[in-house]
Enzyme design. Structure first.
Site, PDB file in Angstrom:
ATOM      1  N   HIS A  52       5.073 -15.023  -4.922  1.00 17.83           N
ATOM      2  CA  HIS A  52       5.543 -13.921  -5.764  1.00 17.83           C
ATOM      3  C   HIS A  52       6.341 -12.909  -4.959  1.00 17.83           C
ATOM      4  CE1 HIS A  52       1.838 -12.370  -3.949  1.00 17.83           C
ATOM      5  NE2 HIS A  52       2.390 -11.161  -4.072  1.00 17.83           N
ATOM      6  N   HIS A  58       4.971  -1.605  -6.747  1.00 18.70           N
ATOM      7  CA  HIS A  58       3.629  -2.037  -6.342  1.00 18.70           C
ATOM      8  C   HIS A  58       2.940  -0.991  -5.461  1.00 18.70           C
ATOM      9  CE1 HIS A  58       0.329  -4.596  -5.323  1.00 18.70           C
ATOM     10  NE2 HIS A  58       0.733  -4.867  -4.095  1.00 18.70           N
ATOM     11  N   HIS A 157       3.701  -2.757   3.997  1.00 12.34           N
ATOM     12  CA  HIS A 157       4.262  -2.509   2.670  1.00 12.34           C
ATOM     13  C   HIS A 157       5.063  -1.210   2.658  1.00 12.34           C
ATOM     14  CE1 HIS A 157       1.318  -5.516   1.140  1.00 12.34           C
ATOM     15  NE2 HIS A 157       2.122  -5.598   0.089  1.00 12.34           N
TER      16      HIS A 157
END
Length: 208
Positions: A52, A58, A157
Site C-alpha cells: 500500500h 496518515h 514517516h
C-alpha cells in the site's frame, strides 16, 4: 520486457497491523443461488492492507490524501537496494542510489503473507533526508512500516512528510535481485483516504 510482481496477496489470511481491520471477504451473489445471474463479491479491509501507499494524511491532519498524489511519482526508474541483516537502513546504504525512486529489500520479504513480523528493519530519518537531498520522489520497503513496529513518534514517516516523499510499504522483494528497474505501482483512487492498496510491478526495462 519481463514483469516482476512485487505485491503481497490479499485474502482473509493476510496479516494486518495488530488491532487493525482484518480482511473480510463475502459473496453477495452466487451463480448456484436461485435467480442469481452472476458471482458477486464484497471485501472489507484496512487501507493499509498488504502492499500500500501511505498518504501524508496518515500522519498529518492537513496532509494530502491518496487521490491527490501525482501519478507520475508511481511510475519510473527505481533502484532496489538490499539491506540484509541490518538493524536499520542508514545513509551509507543509499550511497549508490541515483534513481528518483528507491525500494529497500530486507528480511521482511522472507515472511509469508499471513505472518506478521516480530521486528523489522526500519529506515533512519537521516536516510530519508539524504535521499531528499538527491531529489528522490518515492521510498518503498518490504516491511509493513518504515518505522520500528513499536514507534509512536514515527521519525521516518515524519521525515518523509517533511521531504514530500511518497511512502510505499508492504512490498514483496525476495525474488528481486538488487539493481535498476522500472516501477509501476499505482494506488486505488480512494477519495479522501489516508492510504490505498497498490498492485506494484517491476519491469526489467523502460516500457517506452
Amino acid at each position: 520486457m519481463s514483469l516482476l510482481d512485487i505485491s503481497r496477496s490479499i485474502s482473509p489470511a493476510t496479516a494486518v497491523w495488530p488491532g487493525d481491520q482484518s480482511v473480510e471477504w463475502t459473496w453477495t451473489s452466487r451463480l448456484d443461488q436461485e435467480d442469481a445471474s452472476v458471482n458477486l463479491g464484497a471485501v472489507r479491509m484496512s487501507t493499509h492492507t498488504g502492499t500500500h501507499v501511505d498518504a501524508p494524511l496518515h500522519v498529518s491532519s492537513k496532509g494530502r490524501t491518496t487521490d491527490e498524489l501525482p501519478l507520475s511519482v508511481f511510475a519510473g526508474p527505481v533502484d532496489v537496494v538490499a539491506v540484509p541483516d541490518e538493524p536499520a537502513v542508514s545513509p551509507e546504504h543509499v550511497a549508490g542510489v541515483t534513481a528518483e525512486r528507491v525500494l529497500f529489500k530486507t528480511s521482511a520479504s522472507a515472511l509469508p503473507d499471513d505472518e506478521w513480523p516480530d521486528s523489522i528493519t526500519p529506515i533512519e530519518a537521516e536516510t530519508i533526508r539524504a535521499l531528499s537531498n538527491r531529489d528522490v520522489l518515492l521510498v518503498g520497503t518490504d516491511a509493513p512500516s518504515v518505522d520500528p513496529l513499536d514507534s509512536t513518534a514515527l521519525p521516518a514517516h515524519q521525515a518523509l512528510l517533511d521531504a514530500d516523499i511518497v511512502n510505499l510499504e508492504g512490498l514483496r522483494l525476495g525474488h528481486v535481485p538488487a539493481g535498476r528497474y522500472y516501477l509501476m505501482a499505482f494506488p486505488l483512487k480512494l477519495s479522501a483516504a489516508d492510504a490505498a492498496p497498490v498492485r506494484a510491478v517491476l519491469a526489467d526495462s523502460d516500457p517506452e
